[in-house]
Design an enzyme around this catalytic site. Structure first.
Site, PDB file in Angstrom:
ATOM      1  N   CYS A  83      -3.117   4.310   9.804  1.00 22.55           N
ATOM      2  CA  CYS A  83      -3.817   3.065   9.481  1.00 22.55           C
ATOM      3  C   CYS A  83      -5.283   3.321   9.790  1.00 22.55           C
ATOM      4  O   CYS A  83      -5.610   3.883  10.850  1.00 22.55           O
ATOM      5  CB  CYS A  83      -3.282   1.920  10.342  1.00 22.55           C
ATOM      6  SG  CYS A  83      -4.296   0.417  10.302  1.00 22.55           S
ATOM      7  N   THR A  84      -6.174   2.922   8.873  1.00 22.08           N
ATOM      8  CA  THR A  84      -7.590   3.274   9.031  1.00 22.08           C
ATOM      9  C   THR A  84      -8.259   2.522  10.189  1.00 22.08           C
ATOM     10  O   THR A  84      -9.363   2.881  10.597  1.00 22.08           O
ATOM     11  CB  THR A  84      -8.360   3.029   7.721  1.00 22.08           C
ATOM     12  OG1 THR A  84      -8.143   1.671   7.292  1.00 22.08           O
ATOM     13  CG2 THR A  84      -7.895   3.973   6.630  1.00 22.08           C
ATOM     14  N   HIS A  85      -7.599   1.511  10.711  1.00 20.18           N
ATOM     15  CA  HIS A  85      -8.146   0.833  11.891  1.00 20.18           C
ATOM     16  C   HIS A  85      -7.984   1.675  13.173  1.00 20.18           C
ATOM     17  O   HIS A  85      -8.779   1.544  14.106  1.00 20.18           O
ATOM     18  CB  HIS A  85      -7.431  -0.505  12.130  1.00 20.18           C
ATOM     19  CG  HIS A  85      -7.952  -1.643  11.304  1.00 20.18           C
ATOM     20  ND1 HIS A  85      -7.677  -1.787   9.972  1.00 20.18           N
ATOM     21  CD2 HIS A  85      -8.725  -2.711  11.636  1.00 20.18           C
ATOM     22  CE1 HIS A  85      -8.252  -2.888   9.503  1.00 20.18           C
ATOM     23  NE2 HIS A  85      -8.903  -3.466  10.501  1.00 20.18           N
ATOM     24  N   ASN A 140      -4.364   2.268   4.375  1.00 14.52           N
ATOM     25  CA  ASN A 140      -3.059   2.881   4.098  1.00 14.52           C
ATOM     26  C   ASN A 140      -2.082   1.889   3.494  1.00 14.52           C
ATOM     27  O   ASN A 140      -1.293   2.218   2.612  1.00 14.52           O
ATOM     28  CB  ASN A 140      -2.460   3.462   5.379  1.00 14.52           C
ATOM     29  CG  ASN A 140      -3.196   4.688   5.844  1.00 14.52           C
ATOM     30  OD1 ASN A 140      -4.263   4.587   6.446  1.00 14.52           O
ATOM     31  ND2 ASN A 140      -2.655   5.839   5.539  1.00 14.52           N
ATOM     32  N   THR A 141      -2.131   0.657   3.999  1.00 14.84           N
ATOM     33  CA  THR A 141      -1.190  -0.371   3.553  1.00 14.84           C
ATOM     34  C   THR A 141      -1.405  -0.679   2.070  1.00 14.84           C
ATOM     35  O   THR A 141      -0.454  -0.691   1.285  1.00 14.84           O
ATOM     36  CB  THR A 141      -1.384  -1.651   4.394  1.00 14.84           C
ATOM     37  OG1 THR A 141      -1.309  -1.296   5.779  1.00 14.84           O
ATOM     38  CG2 THR A 141      -0.339  -2.690   4.067  1.00 14.84           C
ATOM     39  N   SER A 156      -8.663  -4.422   4.652  1.00 14.11           N
ATOM     40  CA  SER A 156      -8.467  -5.788   5.133  1.00 14.11           C
ATOM     41  C   SER A 156      -9.520  -6.180   6.168  1.00 14.11           C
ATOM     42  O   SER A 156      -9.589  -7.344   6.552  1.00 14.11           O
ATOM     43  CB  SER A 156      -7.088  -5.899   5.774  1.00 14.11           C
ATOM     44  OG  SER A 156      -7.021  -5.023   6.889  1.00 14.11           O
ATOM     45  N   GLU A 172      -9.654  -6.223  15.016  1.00 13.69           N
ATOM     46  CA  GLU A 172     -10.517  -7.164  14.282  1.00 13.69           C
ATOM     47  C   GLU A 172     -11.154  -8.199  15.217  1.00 13.69           C
ATOM     48  O   GLU A 172     -12.225  -8.725  14.933  1.00 13.69           O
ATOM     49  CB  GLU A 172      -9.712  -7.879  13.188  1.00 13.69           C
ATOM     50  CG  GLU A 172      -9.390  -7.011  11.995  1.00 13.69           C
ATOM     51  CD  GLU A 172     -10.618  -6.627  11.167  1.00 13.69           C
ATOM     52  OE1 GLU A 172     -11.490  -7.474  10.956  1.00 13.69           O
ATOM     53  OE2 GLU A 172     -10.682  -5.457  10.744  1.00 13.69           O
ATOM     54  N   TYR A 228      -3.183  -7.102   6.322  1.00 14.62           N
ATOM     55  CA  TYR A 228      -2.403  -6.810   5.130  1.00 14.62           C
ATOM     56  C   TYR A 228      -0.965  -6.401   5.514  1.00 14.62           C
ATOM     57  O   TYR A 228      -0.037  -6.582   4.737  1.00 14.62           O
ATOM     58  CB  TYR A 228      -3.005  -5.623   4.358  1.00 14.62           C
ATOM     59  CG  TYR A 228      -4.247  -5.903   3.545  1.00 14.62           C
ATOM     60  CD1 TYR A 228      -4.756  -7.191   3.381  1.00 14.62           C
ATOM     61  CD2 TYR A 228      -4.905  -4.856   2.899  1.00 14.62           C
ATOM     62  CE1 TYR A 228      -5.889  -7.409   2.614  1.00 14.62           C
ATOM     63  CE2 TYR A 228      -6.031  -5.071   2.122  1.00 14.62           C
ATOM     64  CZ  TYR A 228      -6.519  -6.348   1.985  1.00 14.62           C
ATOM     65  OH  TYR A 228      -7.643  -6.555   1.214  1.00 14.62           O
ATOM     66  N   GLY A 229      -0.845  -5.803   6.697  1.00 15.93           N
ATOM     67  CA  GLY A 229       0.366  -5.059   7.058  1.00 15.93           C
ATOM     68  C   GLY A 229       1.652  -5.847   7.144  1.00 15.93           C
ATOM     69  O   GLY A 229       2.736  -5.266   7.203  1.00 15.93           O
TER      70      GLY A 229
HETATM   71  N1  DGL Z   1      -6.610  -0.587   7.740  1.00 15.64           N
HETATM   72  C1  DGL Z   1      -5.363  -1.036   7.161  1.00 15.64           C
HETATM   73  C2  DGL Z   1      -4.444   0.158   6.966  1.00 15.64           C
HETATM   74  O1  DGL Z   1      -4.938   1.269   6.890  1.00 15.64           O
HETATM   75  C3  DGL Z   1      -4.847  -2.173   7.981  1.00 15.64           C
HETATM   76  C4  DGL Z   1      -3.868  -3.014   7.246  1.00 15.64           C
HETATM   77  C5  DGL Z   1      -3.683  -4.405   7.816  1.00 15.64           C
HETATM   78  O2  DGL Z   1      -4.549  -5.236   7.615  1.00 15.64           O
HETATM   79  O3  DGL Z   1      -2.616  -4.654   8.396  1.00 15.64           O
HETATM   80  O4  DGL Z   1      -3.247   0.050   6.843  1.00 15.64           O
END
Ligand code: DGL
Length: 268
Positions: A182-184, A72-73, A9, A150, A40-41
C-alpha cells in the site's frame, strides 16, 4: 507543459510521486488526493472502479500525458478497466513487489502488508502464482492504518500498536522480507524499521514504478526535453486543501501548490 498525473485516496501515492520527481526532475507533476473517498481499501469493486475512472478523467482533462495509479487498491480493482475506458492515455499502476521479494528471501517466507481490498483482488493472487516460485507468501490485511496516516498520526501509540499487531504474524511465520503493498505504508518506514530491526528487508515498489514511468514516457516520445529548470509539483484534493498542505509540510515529501478538486456528479 503536459504533466504526469497521479492519484490515490490520500497522501500515500505521494511516496510514488517523490520517486518520479527524483528520477525525472524536469517533468511537471499533478497529484490528485481523493481524500473525500478515503479509505479505498474497504470499498466494493464496482465503487472503486467508478471512483478510479472519475479521478483519471479529472487528471486527463487537466492535460495529464500519463496517469500513475499511485494506489495498490485502485490498481488491483481498476487498472484494466481504466485502460479500456481511456485508450489514448498510458497508465502505470502499482503491483506489490512479490517478485523481488521472492528472489531475495533467504528464509523462504515473504510477508505482504496491504489493504483488505488489495488482498481480496485477483492481482495479488496472479502475482503470487506467477512469481512466488515456491516461496511462502503470507498476506496481512491492515485495516485502519491508512486512516491513521491520513490523520497525521505517524508516531502515535495507537498507530504503533496497529503496526505491531500486523507485523507480528509475519515475523512469527518466519518472514525475512516484508512487501509494502500500500503506497501509504512507506510513510511509516522509520517506525516499521524500528519495529522489525535491521535484518528484515522492507520492500517498496515506488522506485521500480518510477523507472516504469520513465520507460513509458521514453517509448511514447513524451519525455520532457531536458532543461535546466525543474518541473512544477501541483497537488489537488477532493478533501480540505489546508489539511493536505499541513500534512505534506509535516513529512518528507516534495512541496507544491495545493488546490481544491471536485469530482461531484462523476462518482456513482
Ligand atoms: N494508498 C492506497 C493503496 O496503495 C490506500 C488505499 C486506501 O485508501 O485504503 O492501497
Amino acid at each position: 507543459m503536459q504533466p504526469v498525473g497521479f492519484f490515490d485516496s490520500g497522501i500515500g501515492g505521494i511516496t510514488v510521486l517523490r520517486e518520479v520527481r527524483r528520477l525525472l526532475p524536469g517533468e511537471d507533476l499533478l497529484y490528485l488526493a481523493d481524500q473525500a473517498h478515503c479509505p479505498y481499501g474497504s470499498r466494493p469493486l464496482d465503487e472503486l472502479r467508478a471512483i478510479a475512472a472519475a479521478c483519471a478523467a479529472w487528471l486527463i482533462e487537466r492535460g495529464a500525458k500519463l496517469v500513475v495509479v499511485a494506489c495498490n487498491t485502485a490498481s488491483a480493482a481498476a487498472l484494466t478497466d481504466l485502460r479500456r475506458r481511456f485508450p489514448d492515455t498510458p497508465f502505470v499502476g502499482m503491483v506489490p513487489p512479490v517478485k523481488p521479494a521472492a528472489a531475495h528471501t533467504r528464509s523462504g517466507v515473504v510477508g505482504v502488508l496491504a489493504t483488505p481490498a488489495t488482498l481480496a483482488g485477483d492481482l495479488l493472487r496472479d502475482v503470487i502464482e506467477q512469481w512466488a516460485n515456491g516461496v511462502r507468501v503470507v498476506p496481512q490485511a491492515c485495516p485502519g492504518l491508512v486512516e491513521h496516516i491520513e490523520e497525521g498520526m505517524f508516531d502515535s501509540p495507537a498507530t504503533m500498536a496497529l503496526l505491531r499487531q500486523y507485523v507480528a504474524p509475519l515475523l512469527d511465520a518466519g518472514a525475512d522480507t516484508i512487501v509494502l503493498g500500500c503506497t501509504h505504508y512507506p510513510l511509516l518506514l522509520p517506525r516499521l524499521r524500528a519495529l522489525v530491526g535491521n535484518d528484515i528487508r522492507l520492500l517498496d515498489a515506488a522506485p521500480a514504478v518510477a523507472q516504469r514511468v520513465a520507460q513509458v514516457l521514453r517509448e511514447r516520445g513524451l519525455t520532457r526535453a531536458p532543461i535546466r529548470m525543474s518541473g512544477s509539483v501541483t497537488y489537488a484534493t477532493t478533501g480540505d486543501p489546508a489539511r493536505l498542505a499541513d500534512l505534506i509540510d509535516r513529512i518528507d515529501l516534495p512541496r507544491g501548490r495545493v488546490e481544491q478538486a471536485r469530482l461531484e456528479g462523476r462518482v456513482g
